[in-house]
Design a protein around this motif. Structure first.
Motif, PDB file in Angstrom:
ATOM      1  N   MET A   1       0.828  -1.221   0.000  1.00  9.59           N
ATOM      2  CA  MET A   1       0.000   0.000   0.000  1.00  9.59           C
ATOM      3  C   MET A   1       0.857   1.264   0.000  1.00  9.59           C
ATOM      4  N   GLN A   2       2.147   1.115   0.240  1.00 10.84           N
ATOM      5  CA  GLN A   2       3.079   2.246   0.325  1.00 10.84           C
ATOM      6  C   GLN A   2       2.589   3.264   1.347  1.00 10.84           C
ATOM      7  N   SER A   3       1.935   2.764   2.402  1.00  8.25           N
ATOM      8  CA  SER A   3       1.385   3.686   3.387  1.00  8.25           C
ATOM      9  C   SER A   3       1.215   3.008   4.737  1.00  8.25           C
ATOM     10  N   SER A   4       2.008   3.403   5.720  1.00  9.42           N
ATOM     11  CA  SER A   4       1.880   2.820   7.054  1.00  9.42           C
ATOM     12  C   SER A   4       0.615   3.345   7.725  1.00  9.42           C
ATOM     13  N   HIS A   5       0.212   4.538   7.297  1.00  6.43           N
ATOM     14  CA  HIS A   5      -0.990   5.154   7.840  1.00  6.43           C
ATOM     15  C   HIS A   5      -2.208   4.298   7.497  1.00  6.43           C
ATOM     16  N   ALA A   6      -2.268   3.879   6.212  1.00  9.82           N
ATOM     17  CA  ALA A   6      -3.390   3.059   5.755  1.00  9.82           C
ATOM     18  C   ALA A   6      -3.383   1.716   6.481  1.00  9.82           C
ATOM     19  N   THR A   7      -2.192   1.127   6.650  1.00 12.70           N
ATOM     20  CA  THR A   7      -2.093  -0.163   7.360  1.00 12.70           C
ATOM     21  C   THR A   7      -2.629  -0.007   8.776  1.00 12.70           C
ATOM     22  N   LEU A   8      -2.227   1.079   9.419  1.00 10.13           N
ATOM     23  CA  LEU A   8      -2.615   1.291  10.799  1.00 10.13           C
ATOM     24  C   LEU A   8      -4.128   1.477  10.945  1.00 10.13           C
ATOM     25  N   VAL A   9      -4.704   2.235   9.994  1.00  6.54           N
ATOM     26  CA  VAL A   9      -6.156   2.447  10.045  1.00  6.54           C
ATOM     27  C   VAL A   9      -6.869   1.109   9.851  1.00  6.54           C
ATOM     28  N   LEU A  10      -6.319   0.323   8.922  1.00 10.69           N
ATOM     29  CA  LEU A  10      -6.885  -1.000   8.666  1.00 10.69           C
ATOM     30  C   LEU A  10      -6.815  -1.854   9.940  1.00 10.69           C
TER      31      LEU A  10
END
Lengths: 92, 624
Positions: free
Chosen positions: B225-234
């Motif tokens: 996802m190239q995004s730790s923010h998105a992973t965290l929200v998930l």
């Protein structure tokens, strides 16, 4: 502050050309101020200098700094004039 | 955190075969997932909308990355604690550690900030990014955020349609936030619906095998996802829907922290050596933090529980507890690494060395700087100064002098008098080797960088490009001058020899004065003092006219000599003019507006003549 003044302030904030002109004036004033200081320091140096060759150099530098300042003031005046000819419409 | 692929050389490093296989594989897996489960589709759409929101948010903040950010960065990065605070605050405000790292790498590559400050910002950004988890867990899950998303999107899009760059920027930020909220909403809904059909906790793995497995999953998800923010929200939304266990969620968060460095490494490929060192620092920080967090996961969980209770967080509010964990373990990383930051910087400087480059290769034009106007302008300025360094050696050799001697403190006339042997030197060959290609690279970089710039910034680049052309012109004029100069500097005719020595002295003085102004820095009066060189050259030109009459009348030089001298003094004047114009454009390191003001009052030919006239009048023996 009356409503007229408030409108004028809002207009000058929203008018990109006017904002740009003000920015230019601000920075030009800053450079002119520096030149004035530089010219003054050169004059002081000249007063205490006795060597004719160095005096000659300093005089040349003073003439140049003065010419720059004069041109700066001329450009500043032109920018002031430009304010009157700017379009008065509000640009959003 | 989201990263857009870096342009220029970063692409060259990607493996095309790997790329060809990866994308279709991801497409196939997702398509199968959508076919099997509509809830998975909703969750994936939520992630996609969220990522789109991040891109929009970054686009919006870029509109405000101008002089303000540059000034702020310069002012706030002189001390380590300031760099750290800048990293924390900017990432908290922009909610994108990616944007902060991109800006840091750009400014580092352009030489605007030192490596230590860059490392400080990255450390701070790691802590700043944890505020995202707090926002989602504390606010996103507690209220119906889609209700906020709708008006934000409508107002945001309306603002994007506006002409003004500022309003457009606000539009992107507002719609970006709207999309973020909408994405979170869909993820939340998706997981809620998901739990009615499948219980993912059945796949939970306990103990250390689970920690390692889920850390790996978190890492992979972040890289994809190239995004730790998105992973965290998930993770948070899944945790809130009780689809993963708290323990596994912590491991996922640790994994996503490592995954985020992959994007930083990709970003650094297009930057210079300091950019690569910064990515190294990022990797070391996140790896050490992850190893410590994995090693102490049970102790950390206990402390997080204690801290959460102290903060009044309910025991079963795992989403908020995850936010506490995320902050605690990043803070722990900073506390652990901060005492060693200088050692780490020295280690990186020793291990990651600059690539060996020839003098013709660009040193400051990096893909990482192209997206940020201020950094791009500074990179062009520094690279053109590199071009000038190459050119000034050629010009000095064209005068049969060594640049090092010209720049020494010895009197110029003495240096010229001693250098009596014409240098056998192919100007064309040297120009092709060390100037032409480099100038081509600068022009190419400028045309690519211009697309993201405001009219003022484009104008500045135009001035810099024109000044680069001045350097090239100066070499060409030197080439014309070189042939006669080499011939007459050893002539038996003393008068013509003297005249050509004077040309050599004048141009050597120009090179020396330019170097002095360059060293002295950015004061406006210093930059404008370069006009004195134009005055001196005009004075020389005028005096030469008078001398030429005498030399011809008294038969001291031949007619052919006088014509050569006239032409060559013209070339010397042009070299001076080009170099002074270049110096006025490049040596000033002030803000764009100050540089513009300086240029607006530099004197033109008529005004130079007036100054000369005034100087003559002020002399005591001058005639009216």
């Amino acid at each position: 502050m009356n409503i007229q003044k408030l409108l004028e302030k809002a207009e000058s904030f929203l008018n990109a050309d006017e904002r740009k002109r003000k920015e230019k004036r601000k920075h030009l004033k800053h450079v002119i101020k520096k030149l004035k200081k530089h010219e003054k320091s050169l004059v002081n140096q000249l007063d205490s200098e006795v060597d004719p060759a160095i005096r000659d150099e300093l005089e040349k530098e003073i003439t140049l700094a003065h010419a720059h300042r004069k041109k700066g003031l001329k450009v500043l005046k032109q920018l002031k004039k430009d304010k009157k000819s700017l379009p008065q419409s509000i640009e959003i | 955190m989201v990263r857009k692929a870096a342009p220029l050389s970063a692409h060259a490093h990607k493996d095309p075969v790997f790329k060809k296989i990866t994308l279709p594989a991801i497409f196939a897996i997702l398509a199968y997932g959508f076919w099997v489960s509509p809830d998975f589709k909703e969750i994936a759409a939520g992630v996609a909308i969220f990522l789109f929101g991040m891109l929009s948010l970054e686009e919006g903040f870029k509109a405000f990355i101008g002089g303000v950010l540059e000034r702020l960065l310069r002012r706030t990065t002189d001390k380590l604690w300031k760099s750290l605070s800048f990293g924390v605050v900017s990432t908290t405000l922009m909610q994108s550690s990616s944007l902060v790292s991109v800006i840091t790498i750009s400014f580092l590559s352009a030489g605007l900030i030192p490596l230590l400050a860059g490392v400080g910002i990255i450390f701070g950004a790691n802590l700043g990014t944890t505020t995202g988890a707090w926002l989602v867990a504390g606010f996103g899950l507690k209220v119906n955020i889609s209700a906020y998303a709708m008006p934000m999107l409508v107002f945001g899009i309306l603002l994007i349609f506006q002409k003004s760059k500022g309003l457009k920027g606000w539009g992107y930020i507002l719609s970006g936030l709207g999309f973020l909220f909408l994405g979170i909403h869909y993820m939340k809904e998706g997981f809620e619906a998901f739990k009615d059909t499948i219980d993912l906790t059945a796949y939970a793995v306990e103990g250390y095998p689970g920690v390692f497995l889920f850390a790996l999953i978190g890492l992979a998800a972040t890289v994809v996802m190239q995004s730790s923010h998105a992973t965290l929200v998930l993770i948070i939304t899944a945790l809130a829907a009780r689809q993963i266990t708290y323990e596994n969620a912590l491991a996922l968060a640790i994994g996503s922290n490592i995954g985020t460095t992959i994007t930083a490494i990709i970003g650094s490929l297009g930057s210079n050596v300091d950019g690569r060192r910064l990515a190294g620092a990022h990797l070391i920080f996140n790896l050490v933090t992850a190893i410590v967090a994995i090693g102490m996961i049970y102790q950390l969980t206990h402390w997080v529980g204690v801290l959460s209770a102290w903060l009044g967080i309910q025991n079963d509010d795992y989403a908020l507890k995850l936010a506490v964990f995320h902050t605690v373990f990043n803070l722990l990383g900073i506390l652990l690494m901060l005492p060693f930051i200088n050692i780490m910087v020295r280690f990186l400087q020793r291990v990651i060395k600059p690539r060996v480059r020839s003098i013709a290769q660009p040193r400051h034009l990096h893909a990482a700087t192209i997206e940020l106007p201020d950094a791009a302008i500074e990179a062009v300025r520094l690279e053109t100064l590199h071009l000038y360094d190459n050119a000034s050696s050629i010009i000095a050799a064209g005068l049969s002098l060594h640049l090092s001697e010209i720049l020494s403190g010895r009197p110029i006339d003495e240096i010229v008098a001693k250098a009596r042997k014409p240098m056998t030197f192919d100007i064309d060959e040297n120009y092709n080797e060390s100037v032409k290609e480099l100038y081509g690279e600068i022009v190419r970089f400028i045309s690519r960088a211009q697309s993201t710039m405001s009219p003022e910034q484009s104008e500045e680049l135009f001035v810099l490009r024109a000044a680069g052309r001045d350097i090239v012109e100066a070499i060409k004029d030197t080439k014309h001058l070189h042939k006669n100069l080499s011939y007459y500097m050893v002539s038996e005719n003393e008068e013509i020899r003297k005249e050509y020595d004077q040309i050599r002295s004048s141009l050597a003085t120009v090179l020396r004065k330019l170097d002095e102004v360059r060293q002295q820095g950015s004061d406006s009066s210093t930059i404008l003092s370069l006009d004195a060189l134009k005055v001196a050259m005009r004075e020389y030109d005028r005096d030469l006219d008078k001398r030429l009459n005498t030399l011809i009348r008294d038969d001291l030089i031949s007619a052919a000599m006088s014509i050569s001298l006239m032409n060559d003094s013209g070339y010397a004047y042009d070299v001076t003019k080009s170099l002074v114009r270049m110096g006025e454009a490049f040596f000033s390191t002030g803000e764009i507006n100050v540089r513009e003001a300086e240029r607006s009052i530099a004197l033109d030919k008529g005004e130079i003549d007036e100054v000369l006239q005034q100087s003559d009048n002020s002399k005591p023996n001058s005639k009216p």
